[in-house]
Scaffold this active site. Sequence first.
Site, PDB file in Angstrom:
ATOM      1  N   SER A 241       0.845  -1.193   0.000  1.00 37.58           N
ATOM      2  CA  SER A 241       0.000   0.000   0.000  1.00 37.58           C
ATOM      3  C   SER A 241       0.880   1.242   0.000  1.00 37.58           C
ATOM      4  O   SER A 241       2.114   1.147   0.011  1.00 37.58           O
ATOM      5  CB  SER A 241      -0.910   0.011   1.234  1.00 37.58           C
ATOM      6  OG  SER A 241      -0.139   0.143   2.420  1.00 37.58           O
ATOM      7  N   LYS A 242       0.238   2.392   0.015  1.00 32.53           N
ATOM      8  CA  LYS A 242       0.974   3.656  -0.061  1.00 32.53           C
ATOM      9  C   LYS A 242       1.943   3.846   1.102  1.00 32.53           C
ATOM     10  O   LYS A 242       2.951   4.531   0.967  1.00 32.53           O
ATOM     11  CB  LYS A 242       0.001   4.834  -0.122  1.00 32.53           C
ATOM     12  CG  LYS A 242      -0.737   4.951  -1.450  1.00 32.53           C
ATOM     13  CD  LYS A 242      -1.620   6.180  -1.483  1.00 32.53           C
ATOM     14  CE  LYS A 242      -2.320   6.320  -2.837  1.00 32.53           C
ATOM     15  NZ  LYS A 242      -3.195   7.507  -2.875  1.00 32.53           N
TER      16      LYS A 242
END
Length: 470
Positions: A241-242
Amino acid sequence: MSAPVVTRFAPSPTGFLHIGGARTALFNWLYARGRGGKFLLRIEDTDRARSTPEATAAILQGMEWLGLDHDGDIVSQFENAERHAAVARELLAAGKAYKCFATQEEITAFREAARADGKSTLYRSPWRDADPAEHSDAPFVIRIKAPQSGETIIRDQVQGDVTIRNDQLDDMVLLRSDGTPVYMLAVVVDDHDMGVTHVIRGDDHLNNAARQMMIYEAMGWDIPVWAHIPLIHGPDGKKLSKRHGALGAQEYQVMGYPAAGMRNYLARLGWSHGDDEFFTDAQARDWFDLKGIGKSAARFDLKKLENLSGQHIAQSDDAALQQELAEFLNATDAPALTQRQSELLMKAMYCVKERAKTLPELLEKAHFALATRPIDADEKAAKNLDAASVALLRELTPQLQTDSWNKENLEDLLNSFAQSKDTKFGKLAGPLRAALSGRAVTPSVFDMMLVLGKDETLARLTDAAQGVEQ
């Protein structure tokens, strides 16, 4: 004789080319290219609310950067909607699908009641075996008749045989009440029509395979070879994820990773060939197979990417590396190199591409060849240009004017000069680095002098001396 291999990459144009999608595309590309087959591209743009031309462009740019060329024209899933609907109607006419007039409210009520009673919420439509004479004029969906007994076995090349009880499969909707086909139908029809022989995709689609097999079997079509690959996790073992950093393939281009290094790393992310870590595109195409894909999720490791990228930079052809640098500068909206800078960079490649892990690192190592006079020394380098050091450079310069300009003679002259001043060459190297490049960390002084040439070297030394005098 077996049919030629046909693989496909089918992204949804709702954002950038995710690093996981890039790896899926790479695996499909390697499998097809290594077997003389075809690698096709389909844009799954049926979600009109979320699909954008900008996202499609970003996906294509990401694939272009990675060098993943596709065969034939790009297929738009949305444009094939009528063909998908026609297949649903064909199944309906063959008695393998049926009209369902149940409303969404009725289905929701059934599931709520089943949940309250602790029963399965799998919806069983009362319209499956209804007499057509009982049909109303109300809106309806078309559902496939799922098998109600026995088992469906997904023979997966990565996950092994996966068995699903057929009584766990619902009568999947094929055509909505507004006449539009669902994604699950569209995928199967497109894959069949495109001649796809191997479906290599993320294992989040594994359960979809059983439902899609119902359509293949109902239509009498050959089922493709399944290969569901594990997803990519971050270093902490959680879904990428980010918070783990960059997610889009093009972000890594802007960060300065060479495409070859990225391909190498993505290929190793979940697939292995013995203990081989570094390999060329040709080797990857020859070696890649489905048996080498592991069942466990791969972990993204930036240090491993940097290491492989550095090896690819070091072994790259100079002209190809220069072209990639030009593309990197364009991608980052940086000024293009002048002809003079390009010429000097080509001369400098032999001494700057070693140990550079990214293209920005390579450009920094090549700063001496790209900088223009007067050289602006950074803070650390400027400390090496005090009055005493510049006095040494001022005395050295006339001797360099008469010396033959080759590495052996330059080494002899500079070492002899240092000895005559009762100092070590290292004490002389610092001021020379600062004067020639404006940096404290550079390639060897001799390499810089050879790349720059006598006139430019002497001019920079003279500038440095005049700067202190002023």
